[in-house]
Scaffold this motif. Sequence first.
Motif, PDB file in Angstrom:
ATOM      1  N   UNK A 196       0.846  -1.194   0.000  1.00  0.00           N
ATOM      2  CA  UNK A 196       0.000   0.000   0.000  1.00  0.00           C
ATOM      3  C   UNK A 196       0.880   1.242   0.000  1.00  0.00           C
ATOM      4  N   UNK A 197       0.311   2.378  -0.427  1.00  0.00           N
ATOM      5  CA  UNK A 197       1.136   3.588  -0.472  1.00  0.00           C
ATOM      6  C   UNK A 197       1.610   3.935   0.938  1.00  0.00           C
ATOM      7  N   UNK A 198       2.829   4.377   1.052  1.00  0.00           N
ATOM      8  CA  UNK A 198       3.354   4.751   2.360  1.00  0.00           C
ATOM      9  C   UNK A 198       2.964   6.182   2.672  1.00  0.00           C
ATOM     10  N   UNK A 199       2.754   6.400   3.948  1.00  0.00           N
ATOM     11  CA  UNK A 199       2.435   7.751   4.375  1.00  0.00           C
ATOM     12  C   UNK A 199       3.747   8.509   4.540  1.00  0.00           C
ATOM     13  N   UNK A 200       3.951   9.505   3.702  1.00  0.00           N
ATOM     14  CA  UNK A 200       5.218  10.242   3.773  1.00  0.00           C
ATOM     15  C   UNK A 200       5.230  11.221   4.947  1.00  0.00           C
ATOM     16  N   UNK A 201       4.044  11.450   5.516  1.00  0.00           N
ATOM     17  CA  UNK A 201       3.895  12.401   6.625  1.00  0.00           C
ATOM     18  C   UNK A 201       4.410  13.789   6.243  1.00  0.00           C
ATOM     19  N   UNK A 202       4.335  14.087   4.976  1.00  0.00           N
ATOM     20  CA  UNK A 202       4.745  15.426   4.538  1.00  0.00           C
ATOM     21  C   UNK A 202       3.548  16.338   4.541  1.00  0.00           C
ATOM     22  N   UNK A 203       3.672  17.468   5.186  1.00  0.00           N
ATOM     23  CA  UNK A 203       2.618  18.481   5.133  1.00  0.00           C
ATOM     24  C   UNK A 203       3.294  19.812   4.851  1.00  0.00           C
ATOM     25  N   UNK A 204       2.485  20.824   4.575  1.00  0.00           N
ATOM     26  CA  UNK A 204       3.050  22.134   4.278  1.00  0.00           C
ATOM     27  C   UNK A 204       3.895  22.626   5.445  1.00  0.00           C
ATOM     28  N   UNK A 205       3.476  22.243   6.660  1.00  0.00           N
ATOM     29  CA  UNK A 205       4.172  22.800   7.820  1.00  0.00           C
ATOM     30  C   UNK A 205       5.459  22.048   8.168  1.00  0.00           C
ATOM     31  N   UNK A 206       5.547  20.735   7.809  1.00  0.00           N
ATOM     32  CA  UNK A 206       6.775  20.022   8.192  1.00  0.00           C
ATOM     33  C   UNK A 206       7.690  19.695   7.021  1.00  0.00           C
ATOM     34  N   UNK A 207       7.226  19.952   5.801  1.00  0.00           N
ATOM     35  CA  UNK A 207       8.026  19.556   4.648  1.00  0.00           C
ATOM     36  C   UNK A 207       9.287  20.404   4.559  1.00  0.00           C
TER      37      UNK A 207
END
Length: 302
Positions: free
Chosen positions: A285-296
């Motif tokens: 399944x696709x992995x959650x990169x946990x990238x958001x505008x605030x932490x990228x």
Amino acid sequence: MIARGAHGRTGRAGRLAGLGAGALALVFLLGGCDVGSTFAGFGWPEGGVTPQANRMYDLWIGSVIAALAVGVLVWGLIFWCVIRYRKRGDELPVQTRYNMPMEFLYTIAPILVVCVLFYYTAVVQTNVDETKAEPKVTVEVVAFKWNWQFNYRDGEGEHANTVASTLGSSDVIPVLVLPTGERIRFEETSKDVIHSFWVPELLFKRDVFPGNVRNVFEVESIDQEGAYVGRCAELCGTYHSMMNFELRAVSPDKYQRFLQAKRDGATTQEALQSIGEEPLATKTEPFDTKRTASNFNPSGGE
Ligand SMILES: [Cu+2]
């Protein structure tokens, strides 16, 4: 008379030992693959789905059995010498230097063993690397950081045309649909760095190079329908571990219908659904990169 009697007993024991060893070897040989499965493939991955995978597996099992046979012989000789010729007094045991038959044997025997192993390795390797003029199916594997594109081609080489394509994204695992029972050619190319195309059940991986190198390999056939996870096996950057795909082996008829649906403009998911297959990958399944505008990019691009 006494001496001859003793000699007779040793001879019988030797013959019995030889018979035992012969019987054991026969059991191993006749057992073939069963020996492998009994010992969990001697560490080699089981469950290959191509003829090539099975040949590589058999080569490994045969090599391990040969190594064990040599090992048992050597261990046996060591322990026999240790016990039979242990120190009994100050007298030196009989010295056997320059025993020509012995020296001949332990020079020639290992060379023979290496030659046999080399021969079978060369045969299997040539078979695994073999490409034929007219494979039934040609698929172009395009790797990029950090996903895959699979292009179904109408011929071989970079000048052939793509007739349908599947592109992976962060949200959808790309599913590579291929038919069973047909010769398949994989042509690999990368858009950036070196990746590696790996489906564990093929027992095979091959690097995917950027630039004008087009790595090609073929499988004789995929013998079992099913879904198999595929991975990138070359450390290619931050999200290397998330570069998964799925190989979906279906019947040739289903494959043709899938390809037709794709040509008619369906998405890969719609085309999979139209042939009665799961639309999304089932083995990964696709992995959650946990990238958001605030932490990228917390520093704001400075
Ligand atoms: Cu990669």
